[in-house]
Design a protein around this motif. Structure first.
Motif, PDB file in Angstrom:
ATOM      1  N   ALA A 118      59.923  45.803  33.268  1.00  0.00           N
ATOM      2  CA  ALA A 118      59.386  44.301  32.918  1.00  0.00           C
ATOM      3  C   ALA A 118      60.670  43.546  32.872  1.00  0.00           C
ATOM      4  O   ALA A 118      61.582  43.885  32.260  1.00  0.00           O
ATOM      5  CB  ALA A 118      58.709  44.367  31.741  1.00  0.00           C
ATOM      6  N   VAL A 119      60.262  42.306  33.426  1.00  0.00           N
ATOM      7  CA  VAL A 119      61.426  41.162  33.251  1.00  0.00           C
ATOM      8  C   VAL A 119      60.581  39.828  32.838  1.00  0.00           C
ATOM      9  O   VAL A 119      59.419  39.873  33.022  1.00  0.00           O
ATOM     10  CB  VAL A 119      62.067  40.895  34.867  1.00  0.00           C
ATOM     11  CG1 VAL A 119      62.926  42.091  35.156  1.00  0.00           C
ATOM     12  CG2 VAL A 119      61.306  40.527  35.580  1.00  0.00           C
ATOM     13  N   PRO A 120      61.424  39.007  32.178  1.00  0.00           N
ATOM     14  CA  PRO A 120      60.952  37.471  31.684  1.00  0.00           C
ATOM     15  C   PRO A 120      60.569  36.795  33.021  1.00  0.00           C
ATOM     16  O   PRO A 120      60.896  36.947  33.761  1.00  0.00           O
ATOM     17  CB  PRO A 120      61.848  37.116  30.742  1.00  0.00           C
ATOM     18  CG  PRO A 120      62.740  38.319  30.474  1.00  0.00           C
ATOM     19  CD  PRO A 120      62.848  39.041  31.714  1.00  0.00           C
TER      20      PRO A 120
ATOM     21  N   LEU B  62      61.217  31.005  28.639  1.00  0.00           N
ATOM     22  CA  LEU B  62      60.967  32.635  28.940  1.00  0.00           C
ATOM     23  C   LEU B  62      59.631  33.214  28.469  1.00  0.00           C
ATOM     24  O   LEU B  62      59.655  32.977  27.393  1.00  0.00           O
ATOM     25  CB  LEU B  62      62.388  33.455  28.579  1.00  0.00           C
ATOM     26  CG  LEU B  62      63.626  32.711  29.271  1.00  0.00           C
ATOM     27  CD1 LEU B  62      64.833  33.457  28.484  1.00  0.00           C
ATOM     28  CD2 LEU B  62      63.584  33.548  30.485  1.00  0.00           C
ATOM     29  N   PHE B  63      59.097  33.874  29.214  1.00  0.00           N
ATOM     30  CA  PHE B  63      57.904  34.311  28.733  1.00  0.00           C
ATOM     31  C   PHE B  63      57.913  35.829  29.453  1.00  0.00           C
ATOM     32  O   PHE B  63      58.001  35.999  30.734  1.00  0.00           O
ATOM     33  CB  PHE B  63      56.513  33.691  29.320  1.00  0.00           C
ATOM     34  CG  PHE B  63      55.241  34.220  28.900  1.00  0.00           C
ATOM     35  CD1 PHE B  63      54.821  34.199  27.526  1.00  0.00           C
ATOM     36  CD2 PHE B  63      54.504  35.074  29.817  1.00  0.00           C
ATOM     37  CE1 PHE B  63      53.812  35.117  27.134  1.00  0.00           C
ATOM     38  CE2 PHE B  63      53.278  35.766  29.424  1.00  0.00           C
ATOM     39  CZ  PHE B  63      52.795  35.523  28.108  1.00  0.00           C
ATOM     40  N   LEU B  64      57.646  37.009  28.584  1.00  0.00           N
ATOM     41  CA  LEU B  64      57.833  38.349  29.011  1.00  0.00           C
ATOM     42  C   LEU B  64      56.610  38.884  29.606  1.00  0.00           C
ATOM     43  O   LEU B  64      55.485  38.736  29.187  1.00  0.00           O
ATOM     44  CB  LEU B  64      58.154  39.183  27.736  1.00  0.00           C
ATOM     45  CG  LEU B  64      58.341  40.744  28.316  1.00  0.00           C
ATOM     46  CD1 LEU B  64      59.532  40.881  29.276  1.00  0.00           C
ATOM     47  CD2 LEU B  64      58.418  41.532  26.958  1.00  0.00           C
ATOM     48  N   THR B  65      56.708  39.271  30.888  1.00  0.00           N
ATOM     49  CA  THR B  65      55.402  39.915  31.766  1.00  0.00           C
ATOM     50  C   THR B  65      55.936  41.533  31.863  1.00  0.00           C
ATOM     51  O   THR B  65      57.185  41.724  31.819  1.00  0.00           O
ATOM     52  CB  THR B  65      55.373  39.137  33.041  1.00  0.00           C
ATOM     53  OG1 THR B  65      56.655  39.401  33.767  1.00  0.00           O
ATOM     54  CG2 THR B  65      54.980  37.866  33.064  1.00  0.00           C
ATOM     55  N   ARG B  66      55.012  42.260  31.760  1.00  0.00           N
ATOM     56  CA  ARG B  66      55.256  43.638  31.930  1.00  0.00           C
ATOM     57  C   ARG B  66      55.150  44.068  33.133  1.00  0.00           C
ATOM     58  O   ARG B  66      53.854  44.036  33.743  1.00  0.00           O
ATOM     59  CB  ARG B  66      54.401  44.443  30.683  1.00  0.00           C
ATOM     60  CG  ARG B  66      55.074  43.849  29.255  1.00  0.00           C
ATOM     61  CD  ARG B  66      54.046  44.563  28.235  1.00  0.00           C
ATOM     62  NE  ARG B  66      54.755  44.050  27.039  1.00  0.00           N
ATOM     63  CZ  ARG B  66      55.996  44.528  26.445  1.00  0.00           C
ATOM     64  NH1 ARG B  66      56.416  45.540  27.072  1.00  0.00           N
ATOM     65  NH2 ARG B  66      56.326  44.016  25.208  1.00  0.00           N
ATOM     66  N   ALA B  67      55.710  45.269  33.517  1.00  0.00           N
ATOM     67  CA  ALA B  67      55.690  45.674  35.006  1.00  0.00           C
ATOM     68  C   ALA B  67      54.447  46.647  34.945  1.00  0.00           C
ATOM     69  O   ALA B  67      53.715  46.768  36.167  1.00  0.00           O
ATOM     70  CB  ALA B  67      56.928  46.750  35.420  1.00  0.00           C
ATOM     71  N   ASN B  68      53.746  47.101  33.789  1.00  0.00           N
ATOM     72  CA  ASN B  68      52.578  48.189  33.920  1.00  0.00           C
ATOM     73  C   ASN B  68      51.574  47.282  33.736  1.00  0.00           C
ATOM     74  O   ASN B  68      50.520  48.154  33.325  1.00  0.00           O
ATOM     75  CB  ASN B  68      52.885  49.362  33.331  1.00  0.00           C
ATOM     76  CG  ASN B  68      53.334  49.124  31.761  1.00  0.00           C
ATOM     77  OD1 ASN B  68      53.178  47.996  31.282  1.00  0.00           O
ATOM     78  ND2 ASN B  68      53.682  50.115  31.205  1.00  0.00           N
ATOM     79  N   ALA B  69      51.636  46.032  33.371  1.00  0.00           N
ATOM     80  CA  ALA B  69      50.478  45.298  32.919  1.00  0.00           C
ATOM     81  C   ALA B  69      49.206  45.330  34.007  1.00  0.00           C
ATOM     82  O   ALA B  69      49.469  45.108  35.327  1.00  0.00           O
ATOM     83  CB  ALA B  69      50.701  43.812  32.508  1.00  0.00           C
TER      84      ALA B  69
END
Length: 403
Positions: free
Chosen positions: A365-367, A396-403
């Motif tokens: 996950a990257v922001p 910056l807002f965190l998004t998740r790779a497995n979302a």
């Protein structure tokens, strides 16, 4: 029979090495196989031009970092992929360097495109001009000027790319990038640098990619400050909006240390820089600590990487990332932890462990980043963690790779 590889063979071997680790769009791969890097590095052994390393072309008499260098070829390739140049594009490059990147850009945009490359150093601009003439790219425009001002007389640009490290995005660049245009730059915040790819949507720049990188900083931006501790053997690098008081921290390394350990483990070749990046999306205490060999000999705990490790600083206390190899897991033989100094050592170490644990649950996950003009009010910003700079407001807002 002569089995000595030709320069073309060496160039192709280098590109083979790059694409084995990171597949590239076909036009970029073709440009890398076509444009001769060795002709942009006169005086260097031509074969050495086709190794995956940076080459200094102008030393800095006032500091350890070069004034200009030829970037690592794999980094050049990565940033070109982020930029995604297309035939007919009008591109501004800040930081002419050897002229090699401008030649690659010219190859990619074709005869209907335009490339303008600028550099503040007269000798560097002249080097680039001569190299581009030598390699058949006389039509590339080379200008000697302050890169922070851009080149408004040839704007608007459909794409812009910086080959120097930036702490902030100058307001002048906003005016020169077309709406829908793309900007790729090595952007620095909280002590770490990422090559960020941004697309302009009206009054916002919106990211879709971030990659770890390192670049010579641009001349004229001074948003990062340094605090020396432990008689100058330890240095903290922090942004101008962060409250770091050297007087409060003067005796921090004379206090007992506290070590805490997470359950997170890493392999020998596994990167964990994502901890640092992710922490900046929520925590304003994040900065960079640099611990010299003398400090280690004096008893300061060794950080994960002595020259650049994330740290949390609050008042008279700090904590930073550590690692220890115990081979309990052969695939991931090292565990990650935190060491704290000062009255708030335990609290800061726990906070850093929380960042480690958060990263470990979703390592890809990257922001997501948006950048807005400095005058944008809070009500005009999207949700997320805001970092204010001189000319811009980063969110910056965190998004998740497995979302």
């Amino acid at each position: 029979m002569n089995d000595t590889p030709t320069l073309g063979d060496l160039r192709n071997q280098l590109v083979d090495e790059i694409v084995a680790k990171r597949p590239l769009p076909a036009p970029i791969e073709h440009a890398l196989r076509t444009v001769r890097r060795d002709l942009h590095l006169p005086g260097l052994d031509p074969a050495a031009a086709y190794t995956n390393r940076a080459v200094t072309i102008k030393d800095n008499p006032d500091g350890p970092l070069a004034l200009s260098c030829a970037s690592v070829p794999s980094t050049v390739a990565m940033m070109l992929a982020q930029l995604d140049p297309q035939p007919g594009d009008r591109i501004l490059e800040i930081g002419a360097g050897t002229g090699y990147n401008a030649a690659l850009l010219a190859e990619l945009v074709g005869p209907d495109g335009q490339i303008t490359t600028i550099d503040i150093e007269p000798g560097v601009a002249l080097h680039a001009r001569r190299a581009l003439n030598r390699t058949g790219f006389e039509h590339v425009r080379v200008m000697e000027r302050d890169g922070l001002k851009g080149a408004p007389e040839h704007a608007p640009y459909t794409r812009m790319i910086a080959a120097v490290g930036l702490w902030d995005i100058p307001a002048t660049w906003w005016q020169q990038l077309a709406d829908g245009g793309r900007l790729v730059l090595p952007l620095r915040w909280r002590g770490q640098t990422r090559s960020v790819a941004l697309t302009r949507h009206g009054d916002a720049l919106v990211s879709d990619d971030m990659e770890l990188c390192g670049f010579v900083p641009v001349i004229g931006q001074y948003g990062e400050h340094t605090v020396e501790l432990a008689h100058g053997t330890v240095r903290l690098h922090h942004d101008q909006d962060q409250l770091v008081d050297p007087d409060q921290l003067a005796e921090v390394f004379s206090t007992p240390l506290t070590e805490l350990w997470s359950q997170a483990r890493v392999g020998n070749e596994e990167t964990f820089d994502g901890i640092w990046l992710r922490a900046t999306a929520s925590d304003d205490m994040v900065c960079r600590i640099e611990v010299t060999k003398q400090a280690l000999e004096d008893g300061v705990r060794r950080p994960t990487i002595p020259g650049r490790t994330p740290a949390l600083v609050s008042g008279d206390s700090l904590a930073f990332l550590i690692a220890e190899r115990d081979n309990a897991d052969l695939e991931r033989p090292s565990r990650l932890g935190a060491v704290g100094y000062g009255p708030e050592a335990i609290t800061l170490a726990r906070n850093l462990i929380a960042h480690v644990d958060d990263w470990s649950t979703d390592r890809g996950a990257v922001p997501h980043m948006t950048v807005h003009p400095a005058e944008t009010p809070d009500s005009g910003l999207p949700k997320g963690h805001v970092i204010d700079k001189a000319h811009s407001r980063m969110v910056l807002f965190l998004t998740r790779a497995n979302a």
